[in-house]
Motif scaffolding. Structure first.
Motif, short mmCIF file in Angstrom:
data_model
loop_
_atom_site.label_atom_id
_atom_site.label_comp_id
_atom_site.label_asym_id
_atom_site.label_seq_id
_atom_site.Cartn_x
_atom_site.Cartn_y
_atom_site.Cartn_z
N MET A 3 0.27 2.16 11.53
CA MET A 3 1.69 2.31 11.27
C MET A 3 1.88 2.59 9.77
O MET A 3 1.67 3.69 9.34
CB MET A 3 2.42 1.06 11.71
N LEU A 4 2.23 1.57 9.01
CA LEU A 4 2.35 1.76 7.56
C LEU A 4 1.05 1.33 6.92
O LEU A 4 0.51 0.27 7.20
CB LEU A 4 3.50 0.92 7.01
N ASP A 5 0.55 2.15 6.04
CA ASP A 5 -0.70 1.86 5.37
C ASP A 5 -0.39 1.27 4.00
O ASP A 5 -0.46 1.96 2.98
CB ASP A 5 -1.53 3.14 5.26
N ILE A 6 -0.04 -0.02 4.00
CA ILE A 6 0.30 -0.71 2.75
C ILE A 6 -0.77 -1.76 2.50
O ILE A 6 -1.00 -2.64 3.32
CB ILE A 6 1.70 -1.37 2.84
N GLY A 7 -1.42 -1.65 1.37
CA GLY A 7 -2.47 -2.59 1.00
C GLY A 7 -1.92 -3.77 0.21
O GLY A 7 -0.71 -3.90 -0.04
N PHE A 8 -2.84 -4.64 -0.20
CA PHE A 8 -2.45 -5.84 -0.93
C PHE A 8 -1.80 -5.52 -2.27
O PHE A 8 -0.80 -6.12 -2.65
CB PHE A 8 -3.67 -6.75 -1.13
N MET A 9 -2.35 -4.55 -2.98
CA MET A 9 -1.80 -4.21 -4.30
C MET A 9 -0.39 -3.64 -4.18
O MET A 9 0.47 -3.92 -5.02
CB MET A 9 -2.71 -3.22 -5.02
N GLU A 10 -0.14 -2.84 -3.14
CA GLU A 10 1.21 -2.30 -2.95
C GLU A 10 2.20 -3.42 -2.68
O GLU A 10 3.33 -3.41 -3.18
CB GLU A 10 1.23 -1.28 -1.79
N LEU A 11 1.77 -4.43 -1.89
CA LEU A 11 2.65 -5.57 -1.62
C LEU A 11 2.94 -6.36 -2.89
O LEU A 11 4.07 -6.84 -3.10
CB LEU A 11 2.03 -6.48 -0.55
N VAL A 12 1.95 -6.50 -3.76
CA VAL A 12 2.16 -7.21 -5.02
C VAL A 12 3.17 -6.47 -5.89
O VAL A 12 4.07 -7.08 -6.49
CB VAL A 12 0.81 -7.40 -5.76
#
Length: 146
Positions: free
Chosen positions: A1-10
């Motif tokens: 679905m959405l390819d959001i990694g840990f750094m993007e969430l931070v």
């Protein structure tokens, strides 16, 4: 679905903390969570409704085959429908060929065309007109006085 990694969430969390502020951030996260939950519930409800409608219409085999990625040609469709579609395709191709032949005959000046299986009238050949000449017709010779 959405390819959001840990750094993007931070990064998103840091921006939200800066824009919204630390006091309103828990309320914002709660509202976003509720919105996501409602969207998922609506999606599940829509999917269940579509599956129930497919089962009621006896299209469960089609739905299962689509989910499995199977070939729809192997499903037990009524042969009469398939045969009717093939007959319709042959009729359309025949009509197109008849129209092409009529157009070619009219273009070549063939006049009458062979009647096909259709009831459509064939275009009549237009009467040919004499082409205009580039040189004027010679004037009648005048009597010479002698």
């Amino acid at each position: 679905m959405l390819d959001i990694g840990f750094m993007e969430l931070v990064v998103i969390g840091a921006l939200a903390l800066i824009v919204v502020g630390p006091k309103e951030l828990p309320g914002l996260l709660r509202t976003v969570g509720q919105f996501v939950g409602k969207a998922r519930a609506m999606a599940r409800d829509f999917q269940r409704t579509m599956e129930d409608a497919a089962r009621e219409a006896d299209l469960g085999d089609v739905a299962d085959a689509v989910k499995k990625g199977g070939n729809l040609n192997k499903l037990p469709f009524d042969n009469q429908v398939v045969n009717s579609l093939k007959e319709f395709e042959r009729t359309v191709k025949s009509e197109v060929n008849d129209v092409k032949r009529a157009g070619e005959a009219a273009a070549s000046g063939g006049g009458a065309t062979k009647p096909g299986p259709s009831n459509t009238p064939t275009p009549a050949a237009a009467p040919e007109k004499a082409p205009p000449t580039a040189e004027p017709a010679p004037a009648p010779a005048a009597a010479k006085d002698g």
